[in-house]
Design a protein around this motif. Structure first.
Motif, PDB file in Angstrom:
ATOM      1  N   UNK A 189       3.654  -6.196  18.068  1.00 50.15           N
ATOM      2  CA  UNK A 189       3.741  -5.265  18.100  1.00 50.15           C
ATOM      3  C   UNK A 189       2.205  -4.997  19.166  1.00 50.15           C
ATOM      4  N   UNK A 190       1.166  -5.758  18.124  1.00 51.27           N
ATOM      5  CA  UNK A 190      -0.004  -5.352  18.707  1.00 51.27           C
ATOM      6  C   UNK A 190      -1.339  -6.400  18.280  1.00 51.27           C
ATOM      7  N   UNK A 233     -13.461   5.300  20.646  1.00 47.62           N
ATOM      8  CA  UNK A 233     -12.725   4.384  20.124  1.00 47.62           C
ATOM      9  C   UNK A 233     -12.012   4.061  21.491  1.00 47.62           C
ATOM     10  N   UNK A 234     -10.901   3.500  21.907  1.00 46.62           N
ATOM     11  CA  UNK A 234      -9.317   2.979  22.558  1.00 46.62           C
ATOM     12  C   UNK A 234      -8.659   3.885  20.778  1.00 46.62           C
ATOM     13  N   UNK A 235      -7.722   4.254  21.274  1.00 47.23           N
ATOM     14  CA  UNK A 235      -6.769   4.347  20.405  1.00 47.23           C
ATOM     15  C   UNK A 235      -5.395   3.979  21.218  1.00 47.23           C
ATOM     16  N   UNK A 236      -5.216   3.170  20.348  1.00 44.24           N
ATOM     17  CA  UNK A 236      -3.546   2.470  20.438  1.00 44.24           C
ATOM     18  C   UNK A 236      -2.728   3.133  19.345  1.00 44.24           C
ATOM     19  N   UNK A 237      -1.892   3.872  20.450  1.00 40.74           N
ATOM     20  CA  UNK A 237      -0.279   4.413  19.367  1.00 40.74           C
ATOM     21  C   UNK A 237       0.551   3.035  19.034  1.00 40.74           C
ATOM     22  N   UNK A 238       1.080   2.467  18.303  1.00 46.98           N
ATOM     23  CA  UNK A 238       1.725   1.093  17.834  1.00 46.98           C
ATOM     24  C   UNK A 238       3.477   2.002  18.163  1.00 46.98           C
ATOM     25  N   UNK A 257       1.063  -0.997  -0.315  1.00 44.35           N
ATOM     26  CA  UNK A 257       0.062  -0.101  -0.493  1.00 44.35           C
ATOM     27  C   UNK A 257       1.105   1.287   0.236  1.00 44.35           C
ATOM     28  N   UNK A 258       0.453   2.312  -0.190  1.00 41.79           N
ATOM     29  CA  UNK A 258       1.540   3.605  -0.194  1.00 41.79           C
ATOM     30  C   UNK A 258       2.137   4.036   1.188  1.00 41.79           C
ATOM     31  N   UNK A 259       3.425   4.528   0.560  1.00 41.75           N
ATOM     32  CA  UNK A 259       3.927   5.093   1.821  1.00 41.75           C
ATOM     33  C   UNK A 259       4.539   4.036   3.382  1.00 41.75           C
ATOM     34  N   UNK A 260       4.387   2.648   2.209  1.00 39.85           N
ATOM     35  CA  UNK A 260       5.112   1.520   2.986  1.00 39.85           C
ATOM     36  C   UNK A 260       4.701   0.611   3.930  1.00 39.85           C
ATOM     37  N   UNK A 261       3.537   0.287   3.795  1.00 39.91           N
ATOM     38  CA  UNK A 261       2.709  -0.451   4.629  1.00 39.91           C
ATOM     39  C   UNK A 261       2.654  -1.879   3.242  1.00 39.91           C
ATOM     40  N   UNK A 262       2.856  -2.863   4.251  1.00 36.47           N
ATOM     41  CA  UNK A 262       2.081  -4.082   3.459  1.00 36.47           C
ATOM     42  C   UNK A 262       1.639  -4.680   4.409  1.00 36.47           C
ATOM     43  N   UNK A 263       0.647  -5.216   4.189  1.00 31.98           N
ATOM     44  CA  UNK A 263      -0.047  -6.032   4.585  1.00 31.98           C
ATOM     45  C   UNK A 263       0.015  -7.821   4.246  1.00 31.98           C
ATOM     46  N   UNK A 264       0.041  -8.458   4.813  1.00 32.25           N
ATOM     47  CA  UNK A 264       0.522 -10.026   4.625  1.00 32.25           C
ATOM     48  C   UNK A 264      -1.517 -10.723   4.903  1.00 32.25           C
ATOM     49  N   UNK A 265      -1.554 -11.339   4.036  1.00 35.79           N
ATOM     50  CA  UNK A 265      -2.712 -12.261   4.146  1.00 35.79           C
ATOM     51  C   UNK A 265      -2.414 -13.684   5.250  1.00 35.79           C
ATOM     52  N   UNK A 266      -3.049 -14.299   6.132  1.00 35.21           N
ATOM     53  CA  UNK A 266      -3.020 -14.946   6.841  1.00 35.21           C
ATOM     54  C   UNK A 266      -4.345 -15.873   7.182  1.00 35.21           C
ATOM     55  N   UNK A 267      -5.528 -15.185   6.513  1.00 37.99           N
ATOM     56  CA  UNK A 267      -6.592 -16.284   7.037  1.00 37.99           C
ATOM     57  C   UNK A 267      -7.607 -16.107   5.873  1.00 37.99           C
ATOM     58  N   UNK A 296       9.592  -0.117  11.187  1.00 41.01           N
ATOM     59  CA  UNK A 296       9.536  -1.958  12.059  1.00 41.01           C
ATOM     60  C   UNK A 296       7.995  -1.965  13.153  1.00 41.01           C
ATOM     61  N   UNK A 297       6.800  -1.700  12.262  1.00 41.43           N
ATOM     62  CA  UNK A 297       6.178  -2.492  13.341  1.00 41.43           C
ATOM     63  C   UNK A 297       5.378  -3.127  12.970  1.00 41.43           C
ATOM     64  N   UNK A 298       4.611  -3.845  13.754  1.00 41.80           N
ATOM     65  CA  UNK A 298       3.944  -5.331  13.252  1.00 41.80           C
ATOM     66  C   UNK A 298       2.696  -5.128  13.493  1.00 41.80           C
ATOM     67  N   UNK A 299       1.966  -5.138  13.125  1.00 38.66           N
ATOM     68  CA  UNK A 299       0.034  -5.176  14.054  1.00 38.66           C
ATOM     69  C   UNK A 299      -0.696  -6.436  13.579  1.00 38.66           C
TER      70      UNK A 299
END
Length: 343
Positions: free
Chosen positions: A250-251, A338-343, A142-152, A220-223
């Protein structure tokens, strides 16, 4: 200013609606699920607040599966989509992705499919129009360096869904009394060690098995957003993609609102994670289950339990049970939807 990665677990009763925001100038957004239809006001409030110059662009709108507590709010949102909302791609496995034909019927999944097509919105473009599966999701950039891996899901789970699809009952599916394992939990809970090793019956829901689970990597973060997916499917994907190692996460957004049947000790053994987010008010299915909480706390030291509601089902965890390991909790602010989670 450093790049942002934050996750908002929106209050949509017992459902999921998650806004992931990342980057800097511009901040980009991914929406995962929308809760049940009657929670649309909460969803719209959070989305509207994220606008810049009166516009909000979603890089991806992910609908994990057709259960009403995930899909209902998205159907409602698209039926009355505000002019300020732009959607670059919708990730959703409709009937046409399960079978070689596309037969629309009176069910929630088909209703969303019909809406997407009538609105001429991009649908699974990142997957070349094919199903969102582990096989087709080799790391979506995705734009600006986000990568999504499908696990299911895998093809196996989608094949099972295809056989059941015509049997799905239309209506308010979020009222169905399916997972009530936690209803017999009393407070205070029994000893930690009696729960942490408790064997839970596996989730047998075909719709949950088909749920899209994503690992989002940014800088360097992973959710890990697990939807309602089965833990064995996620475990197998983690073991295949990152063999012989524990993946630092990280979350972890815990699967199926904290059901003990969807997050196993074996799956937790494949990740190194101390922050666990649970999305539910607990009022229908009595989530989260005590055995699940014990499992999370037992998988790491100084675990953090993050809840998007402060209700009787969730607020009691603020007080650590006697002789349980140490952990900390995070709840939303008094006026926040909402609850806001800063990763």
């Amino acid at each position: 200013m450093s790049d942002l990665l934050q996750v908002k677990l929106i209050q949509v009763e017992h459902g999921d609606a998650i806004l992931v925001s990342y980057g800097h100038s511009p901040v980009r957004h991914i929406l995962v699920d929308g809760g049940p239809a009657h929670a649309l006001p909460s969803l719209l409030e959070v989305l509207a607040a994220a606008r810049v110059d009166e516009v909000l662009t979603l890089e991806a709108l992910v609908v994990t599966h057709y259960d009403f507590d995930h899909i209902g709010g998205i159907i409602a949102l698209l039926k009355q989509r505000p002019g300020w909302l732009r959607i670059n791609d919708i990730w959703f496995n409709g009937h046409k992705h399960l079978l070689p034909r596309d037969v629309l019927g009176p069910h929630h999944g088909d209703a969303l499919s019909d809406l997407i097509e009538r609105s001429h919105l991009p649908w699974n473009s990142a997957f070349v129009g094919k199903a969102v599966t582990v096989l087709n999701g080799g790391g979506i950039c995705l734009p600006d360096g986000m990568v999504a891996w499908v696990l299911s899901p895998t093809a196996k789970e989608l094949s099972a869904l295809a056989k059941q699809w015509p049997m799905v009952v239309a209506g308010d599916a979020d009222s169905a009394p399916r997972d009530r394992l936690g209803r017999n939990d009393s407070w205070p809970p029994p000893s930690f060690f009696s729960l942490v090793d408790k064997r839970s019956p596996p989730d047998t829901s075909v719709s949950n098995a088909s749920s899209i689970a994503l690992l989002l990597q940014f800088k360097h973060k992973q959710v890990l957003l697990s939807g309602d997916a089965h833990s064995e499917v996620i475990r197998t994907s983690l073991a295949a993609r990152w063999p012989g190692q524990k993946l630092v996460v990280d979350l972890l957004k815990v699967s199926h609102h904290g059901s003990q049947s969807n997050t196993s000790t074996a799956m937790l053994g494949h990740v190194s994670c101390r922050r666990f987010a649970i999305s539910t008010n607990g009022r229908i299915h009595a989530h989260p289950d005590q055995a699940l909480i014990a499992r999370l706390i037992g998988s790491t030291s100084n675990a953090e339990l993050i809840f998007n509601y402060r209700t009787p089902s969730t607020a009691k965890w603020k007080q650590r049970p006697l002789a349980w390991p140490k952990y900390i909790t995070l709840y939303p602010g008094d006026d926040d939807p909402f609850v806001n989670i800063v990763v």
